[in-house]
Design a protein around this motif. Structure first.
Motif, PDB file in Angstrom:
ATOM      1  N   LYS A 586      69.748  60.734  -2.780  1.00 64.95           N
ATOM      2  CA  LYS A 586      68.528  60.112  -2.242  1.00 64.95           C
ATOM      3  C   LYS A 586      68.457  60.281  -0.743  1.00 64.95           C
ATOM      4  O   LYS A 586      67.379  60.525  -0.175  1.00 64.95           O
ATOM      5  CB  LYS A 586      68.494  58.635  -2.612  1.00 64.95           C
ATOM      6  CG  LYS A 586      68.219  58.359  -4.085  1.00 64.95           C
ATOM      7  CD  LYS A 586      68.277  56.854  -4.384  1.00 64.95           C
ATOM      8  CE  LYS A 586      68.098  56.571  -5.867  1.00 64.95           C
ATOM      9  NZ  LYS A 586      68.260  55.122  -6.177  1.00 64.95           N
ATOM     10  N   GLY A 587      69.607  60.158  -0.083  1.00 63.26           N
ATOM     11  CA  GLY A 587      69.625  60.331   1.367  1.00 63.26           C
ATOM     12  C   GLY A 587      69.224  61.735   1.785  1.00 63.26           C
ATOM     13  O   GLY A 587      68.474  61.924   2.749  1.00 63.26           O
ATOM     14  N   GLU A 591      65.907  62.648   3.971  1.00 63.63           N
ATOM     15  CA  GLU A 591      66.067  63.358   5.244  1.00 63.63           C
ATOM     16  C   GLU A 591      65.260  64.644   5.286  1.00 63.63           C
ATOM     17  O   GLU A 591      64.657  64.981   6.305  1.00 63.63           O
ATOM     18  CB  GLU A 591      67.543  63.666   5.482  1.00 63.63           C
ATOM     19  CG  GLU A 591      67.802  64.445   6.766  1.00 63.63           C
ATOM     20  CD  GLU A 591      69.258  64.818   6.936  1.00 63.63           C
ATOM     21  OE1 GLU A 591      69.521  65.742   7.734  1.00 63.63           O
ATOM     22  OE2 GLU A 591      70.121  64.205   6.286  1.00 63.63           O
ATOM     23  N   THR A 592      65.235  65.393   4.158  1.00 61.62           N
ATOM     24  CA  THR A 592      64.627  66.729   4.174  1.00 61.62           C
ATOM     25  C   THR A 592      63.254  66.787   3.518  1.00 61.62           C
ATOM     26  O   THR A 592      62.473  67.700   3.796  1.00 61.62           O
ATOM     27  CB  THR A 592      65.544  67.723   3.444  1.00 61.62           C
ATOM     28  OG1 THR A 592      65.648  67.336   2.065  1.00 61.62           O
ATOM     29  CG2 THR A 592      66.923  67.739   4.073  1.00 61.62           C
ATOM     30  N   ILE A 606      66.908  73.500  -5.423  1.00 60.96           N
ATOM     31  CA  ILE A 606      66.281  72.711  -4.368  1.00 60.96           C
ATOM     32  C   ILE A 606      64.863  73.233  -4.179  1.00 60.96           C
ATOM     33  O   ILE A 606      64.648  74.443  -4.058  1.00 60.96           O
ATOM     34  CB  ILE A 606      67.070  72.839  -3.054  1.00 60.96           C
ATOM     35  CG1 ILE A 606      68.511  72.346  -3.274  1.00 60.96           C
ATOM     36  CG2 ILE A 606      66.415  72.055  -1.936  1.00 60.96           C
ATOM     37  CD1 ILE A 606      69.476  72.840  -2.267  1.00 60.96           C
ATOM     38  N   SER A 607      63.902  72.329  -4.185  1.00 60.67           N
ATOM     39  CA  SER A 607      62.505  72.751  -4.089  1.00 60.67           C
ATOM     40  C   SER A 607      61.766  71.940  -3.047  1.00 60.67           C
ATOM     41  O   SER A 607      62.011  70.741  -2.881  1.00 60.67           O
ATOM     42  CB  SER A 607      61.812  72.591  -5.452  1.00 60.67           C
ATOM     43  OG  SER A 607      61.866  71.249  -5.875  1.00 60.67           O
ATOM     44  N   ALA A 608      60.868  72.624  -2.354  1.00 62.32           N
ATOM     45  CA  ALA A 608      59.977  71.988  -1.379  1.00 62.32           C
ATOM     46  C   ALA A 608      58.887  72.979  -1.041  1.00 62.32           C
ATOM     47  O   ALA A 608      59.108  74.194  -1.041  1.00 62.32           O
ATOM     48  CB  ALA A 608      60.732  71.586  -0.119  1.00 62.32           C
ATOM     49  N   VAL A 609      57.695  72.470  -0.786  1.00 55.46           N
ATOM     50  CA  VAL A 609      56.613  73.360  -0.354  1.00 55.46           C
ATOM     51  C   VAL A 609      56.957  73.969   1.001  1.00 55.46           C
ATOM     52  O   VAL A 609      56.657  75.127   1.290  1.00 55.46           O
ATOM     53  CB  VAL A 609      55.276  72.586  -0.291  1.00 55.46           C
ATOM     54  CG1 VAL A 609      54.174  73.466   0.295  1.00 55.46           C
ATOM     55  CG2 VAL A 609      54.888  72.121  -1.686  1.00 55.46           C
ATOM     56  N   ASP A 610      57.625  73.186   1.882  1.00 59.34           N
ATOM     57  CA  ASP A 610      58.090  73.663   3.179  1.00 59.34           C
ATOM     58  C   ASP A 610      59.448  74.332   2.982  1.00 59.34           C
ATOM     59  O   ASP A 610      60.441  73.685   2.644  1.00 59.34           O
ATOM     60  CB  ASP A 610      58.209  72.490   4.150  1.00 59.34           C
ATOM     61  CG  ASP A 610      58.667  72.927   5.532  1.00 59.34           C
ATOM     62  OD1 ASP A 610      58.948  74.128   5.725  1.00 59.34           O
ATOM     63  OD2 ASP A 610      58.760  72.056   6.426  1.00 59.34           O
ATOM     64  N   GLU A 611      59.498  75.635   3.184  1.00 57.88           N
ATOM     65  CA  GLU A 611      60.735  76.373   2.940  1.00 57.88           C
ATOM     66  C   GLU A 611      61.860  75.916   3.859  1.00 57.88           C
ATOM     67  O   GLU A 611      63.029  75.936   3.491  1.00 57.88           O
ATOM     68  CB  GLU A 611      60.488  77.878   3.104  1.00 57.88           C
ATOM     69  CG  GLU A 611      61.605  78.725   2.538  1.00 57.88           C
ATOM     70  CD  GLU A 611      61.198  80.175   2.351  1.00 57.88           C
ATOM     71  OE1 GLU A 611      62.066  80.960   1.946  1.00 57.88           O
ATOM     72  OE2 GLU A 611      60.033  80.513   2.603  1.00 57.88           O
ATOM     73  N   LYS A 612      61.525  75.470   5.084  1.00 60.05           N
ATOM     74  CA  LYS A 612      62.562  74.989   6.004  1.00 60.05           C
ATOM     75  C   LYS A 612      63.225  73.729   5.463  1.00 60.05           C
ATOM     76  O   LYS A 612      64.425  73.529   5.627  1.00 60.05           O
ATOM     77  CB  LYS A 612      61.957  74.725   7.386  1.00 60.05           C
ATOM     78  CG  LYS A 612      61.549  75.985   8.139  1.00 60.05           C
ATOM     79  CD  LYS A 612      61.043  75.647   9.534  1.00 60.05           C
ATOM     80  CE  LYS A 612      60.675  76.917  10.301  1.00 60.05           C
ATOM     81  NZ  LYS A 612      60.156  76.610  11.662  1.00 60.05           N
ATOM     82  N   ALA A 613      62.434  72.864   4.830  1.00 58.41           N
ATOM     83  CA  ALA A 613      63.003  71.646   4.250  1.00 58.41           C
ATOM     84  C   ALA A 613      63.974  71.989   3.128  1.00 58.41           C
ATOM     85  O   ALA A 613      65.055  71.392   3.016  1.00 58.41           O
ATOM     86  CB  ALA A 613      61.884  70.748   3.731  1.00 58.41           C
ATOM     87  N   ALA A 614      63.590  72.961   2.293  1.00 62.01           N
ATOM     88  CA  ALA A 614      64.487  73.380   1.219  1.00 62.01           C
ATOM     89  C   ALA A 614      65.768  73.991   1.783  1.00 62.01           C
ATOM     90  O   ALA A 614      66.869  73.730   1.291  1.00 62.01           O
ATOM     91  CB  ALA A 614      63.774  74.377   0.306  1.00 62.01           C
ATOM     92  N   SER A 615      65.636  74.796   2.849  1.00 66.05           N
ATOM     93  CA  SER A 615      66.807  75.427   3.462  1.00 66.05           C
ATOM     94  C   SER A 615      67.744  74.383   4.053  1.00 66.05           C
ATOM     95  O   SER A 615      68.970  74.511   3.967  1.00 66.05           O
ATOM     96  CB  SER A 615      66.361  76.416   4.547  1.00 66.05           C
ATOM     97  OG  SER A 615      65.595  77.457   3.994  1.00 66.05           O
ATOM     98  N   ILE A 620      72.864  71.352   3.646  1.00 63.27           N
ATOM     99  CA  ILE A 620      73.628  70.103   3.534  1.00 63.27           C
ATOM    100  C   ILE A 620      74.518  70.146   2.295  1.00 63.27           C
ATOM    101  O   ILE A 620      75.713  69.823   2.351  1.00 63.27           O
ATOM    102  CB  ILE A 620      72.676  68.894   3.483  1.00 63.27           C
ATOM    103  CG1 ILE A 620      71.963  68.719   4.827  1.00 63.27           C
ATOM    104  CG2 ILE A 620      73.435  67.626   3.109  1.00 63.27           C
ATOM    105  CD1 ILE A 620      70.855  67.683   4.794  1.00 63.27           C
ATOM    106  N   ILE A 621      73.944  70.558   1.154  1.00 63.50           N
ATOM    107  CA  ILE A 621      74.721  70.576  -0.097  1.00 63.50           C
ATOM    108  C   ILE A 621      75.810  71.638  -0.041  1.00 63.50           C
ATOM    109  O   ILE A 621      76.937  71.415  -0.502  1.00 63.50           O
ATOM    110  CB  ILE A 621      73.782  70.794  -1.298  1.00 63.50           C
ATOM    111  CG1 ILE A 621      72.859  69.578  -1.454  1.00 63.50           C
ATOM    112  CG2 ILE A 621      74.575  71.027  -2.581  1.00 63.50           C
ATOM    113  CD1 ILE A 621      71.788  69.729  -2.497  1.00 63.50           C
ATOM    114  N   ALA A 622      75.477  72.787   0.559  1.00 61.23           N
ATOM    115  CA  ALA A 622      76.504  73.828   0.700  1.00 61.23           C
ATOM    116  C   ALA A 622      77.655  73.326   1.554  1.00 61.23           C
ATOM    117  O   ALA A 622      78.833  73.598   1.269  1.00 61.23           O
ATOM    118  CB  ALA A 622      75.888  75.082   1.316  1.00 61.23           C
ATOM    119  N   GLY A 623      77.335  72.570   2.593  1.00 62.46           N
ATOM    120  CA  GLY A 623      78.388  72.007   3.437  1.00 62.46           C
ATOM    121  C   GLY A 623      79.233  70.994   2.695  1.00 62.46           C
ATOM    122  O   GLY A 623      80.457  70.954   2.825  1.00 62.46           O
TER     123      GLY A 623
END
Length: 715
Positions: A586-587, A591-592, A606-615, A620-623
């Motif tokens: 949820k956090g 945040e994104t 991971i999905s978002a209309v804004d590609e930067k938000a998805a990236s 974060i998850i990759a980290g």
């Protein structure tokens, strides 16, 4: 009736019929079993209702989850509205059964098939179809059967009768063939671009086994002493029939010979002729026998009028080889195709016109969490491609209440869905959930195949990488005695007054879906083969028109479509990403602004209309899931300070400690002299101890490593 059990061998597998044990008050009942799949089928007849001018046949297929040892989901914990596959099975039973009842029968007839046990090997639907024939014969209802059905699969180069679910999934063909003593009466198929000749051979292969099942049913009825039921059909008053025939035959001939291409103009002219003969009867004295017959049976005029129109239309096709709109037998109506007809708020759109039939198809690209959860007896738990078909009343110039989708809408949607599945990208290639809605804006025959074409156009407009485009055409039939004419691209009147509706969809390389329905009691295999082969040039012609509108899937998707990024993690790390009570995931979402879907195998989407938000969410998850090693460098944030050092968050939910001795290359008196809570600091993993603790240092970090860590955090 005393209990009777009959075993039938079907391609080396036993099919068992149990009669006389279950449902004794039904008109006829049979428990039909194969393996551990058991279906109870009943047939019941009751007295017809006044004023009915059609056969009120009701077919119900009931799935009970206890059959597979499951408890239903939902609040009520009981079965509710039939799932889509149950509705499709109702249609599968109805379609080969209905043509075998006499066209004059008006009694209420109900077929109920209930799956009471099911294993993972034997699908119950074809058992239910054959069981419906047995139950009808046992109920002593007038019936031109027996009828039976089998499923044909294709695994490698071999046809298989009644394949298991696993063999269906593995193979390139899922074909159901139903037949009567007179020939093939129904075909339903999904295929992976199977060539026409192979499809013909598969149908013929299946019909041979159908004939064995028909023979077994006849033997069973003979053993039980049940003879075919023959009842005298009601007669139409010959005086009324002659009166109508004399007044409408020539006007109908003249209307049909105009070759009117506009359906509405032709229908209006025919309605005017029917109204004129009705008016002529109304002018007769009340005591006139014709007037009396018309009053006693008010629908007889319409029946006679339809019969004459049907005879004349069919004669024109058989004798003159010309259709009511002037087309040749193998000619397709004018085609037009457009894409991108709606704003990009919808992710893709296509408009397909064939004659007066018009279908608007719209695509929505969804995330993996939008997949449909299936709660039925079948093995598939999810659907990631959905096709929904809507048929509003204005599409045929009528008014009626608009309710939830009926069996016809569900069936046509499923056929179009099936036609596209073989050419869709895999989940790994294109992880979107796809929903296509086909709105029938105008109907004059073959709207389901129009939906196939519209779906292809809209999916390509949305940027979905189809392996090949799919088109479809509906074939018809006029059969008078030994004279047979197969019609390409049938329109409404040819469907209504003809003998067959045979829908064929596929790519340039082969067939992806078939559906054949008959109004007569069966067709020889040669006629079925001719229809399949005649459909191919029509499909290719339509496909050429479609490719002129859009020749390949778009490279760019709508700016309003979600952007999906995927990564694979160790399934053991799923709990870490979700966090206690879902706090961590949820956090990340807050945040994104991205939506995160995690599957049991560790696939994260991971999905978002804004590609930067998805990236950013991906980063974060990759980290979080990154396998840490001594020497890794991070840009972290100081979260808390203790007398002997500072804790630094190097990734969500991952903290390490910098001992006071590792804060600087000189002696540090107080931790607070070097860092404060909230500071961003570049740190290196000094060691991972045997308790899983991360020990950090600020010493020995090369400037290039520090720059890379800062750049990675900024991305």
């Amino acid at each position: 009736m005393s209990e009777v059990i009959k075993s039938i061998s079907v391609d080396g597998r036993e099919m068992k019929l149990t009669i006389g044990r279950f449902a004794p008050q039904a008109g006829g009942s049979v428990l039909i079993e194969s393996g551990e799949t058991s279906v109870l089928v009943t047939a019941t007849r009751s007295t017809g209702r006044e004023g009915i001018d059609f056969l009120p046949l009701l077919v119900d297929y009931e799935e009970r989850l206890y059959a597979a040892g499951r408890v239903p989901g939902g609040f009520l914990r009981r079965e509710g509205r039939p799932p889509e596959k149950a509705v499709l099975t109702c249609r599968l039973i109805d379609r080969p059964l209905r043509p075998l009842f006499p066209d004059w029968l008006r009694d209420d007839i109900q077929i109920v098939a209930t799956t009471v046990s099911m294993d993972a090997q034997v699908p119950p639907d074809v058992l239910a179809v054959t069981g419906a024939s047995v139950a009808t014969l046992l109920a002593k209802i007038p019936f031109k059967g027996p009828m039976a059905a089998v499923r044909v699969g294709l695994v490698g180069d071999d046809f298989i009768i009644n394949p298991t679910y696993a063999e269906i999934a593995e193979g390139d063909l899922d074909l159901v063939v139903a037949g009567s003593p007179d020939g093939v009466i129904m075909v339903e198929a999904g295929a992976n671009q199977v060539p026409e000749q192979d499809m013909v051979e598969a149908i013929d292969f299946g019909y041979e086994v159908v004939c064995d099942l028909i023979k077994a049913q006849r033997e069973l009825m003979a053993e039980l002493g049940i003879a075919p039921v023959e009842e005298t059909p009601p007669e139409i008053d010959p005086t009324l029939e002659d009166f109508v025939r004399e007044r409408v035959t020539e006007p109908i001939k003249e209307i049909l010979a105009r070759f009117e291409k506009d359906k509405n103009v032709r229908d209006a002219a025919l309605d005017e002729v029917q109204a004129s003969v009705t008016a002529a009867i109304d002018e007769l004295p009340e005591t006139d026998p014709i007037q009396v017959a018309a009053v006693e049976n008010p629908k007889e005029i319409g029946k006679v009028f339809k019969s004459i129109t049907k005879t004349l239309m069919r004669r024109q096709v058989i004798e003159d080889k010309v259709r009511v709109d002037g087309r040749k037998l193998d000619e397709v109506r004018p085609i037009s195709c457009q894409v991108g007809v709606l704003p990009q708020r919808v992710h893709g759109s296509g408009l397909f016109n064939r004659g007066l039939t018009q279908v608007l198809s719209i695509v929505t690209l969804g995330t993996p969490g939008d997949a449909q959860e299936m709660d039925d007896l079948h093995p598939d738990s999810q659907k990631r491609y959905l096709h929904h078909y809507n048929f509003p009343p204005y599409s045929v110039g009528e008014t009626r209440p608009m309710r939830s989708p009926g069996r016809r809408e569900i069936g046509h949607g499923a056929l179009a869905e099936r036609a596209l599945i073989p050419v869709l990208p895999t989940k790994e290639e294109f992880p979107y959930v796809l929903r296509v809605v086909s709105e029938v804006l105008s109907s004059n025959g073959s709207t389901s195949m129009g939906s196939v074409c519209g779906s292809t156009l809209s999916l390509m407009d949305a940027g979905v990488p189809l392996s090949k485009p799919v088109s479809g055409a509906a074939m018809g039939l006029i059969k008078e005695g030994d004279q047979v004419c197969v019609l390409t691209d049938i329109q409404g009147i040819e469907d209504f007054l003809g003998d067959m509706d045979f829908k064929v969809a596929g790519t340039a390389d082969g067939i992806t879906a078939l559906q054949m329905d008959m109004k007569i009691t069966g067709l020889p295999m040669q006629v079925v083969a001719d229809a399949i082969h005649q459909a191919k040039p029509a499909r290719l012609h339509i496909l050429e028109k479609m490719l002129a509108a859009i020749d390949a899937p778009r490279k760019e998707m709508s700016p309003y479509a979600p952007r999906l990024l995927t990564l694979k993690i160790d399934p053991e790390q799923i709990g870490m990403i979700i966090g206690p009570g879902g706090k961590t995931i949820k956090g990340i979402t807050e945040e994104t602004g991205a939506k995160i879907d995690i599957e049991d195998d560790g696939r994260v989407t991971i999905s978002a209309v804004d590609e930067k938000a998805a990236s950013r969410a991906l980063q974060i998850i990759a980290g979080m899931t990154r396998k840490l090693a001594a020497g890794d460098v991070f840009l972290g944030k100081v979260t808390r300070i203790i007398p002997i050092g500072a804790f630094v968050e190097i990734a969500p939910s991952k903290e390490g400690m910098i001992h006071i001795s590792q804060l600087a290359d000189y002696r540090v008196g107080k931790v607070e002299d070097e860092v404060s809570v909230g500071d961003e600091v570049v740190v290196k993993i000094r060691e991972l101890d045997n308790r899983g603790r991360i020990n950090l240092t600020r010493l020995g970090i090369h400037p290039e490593e520090a720059a890379a860590a800062r750049a990675g955090s900024a991305d």
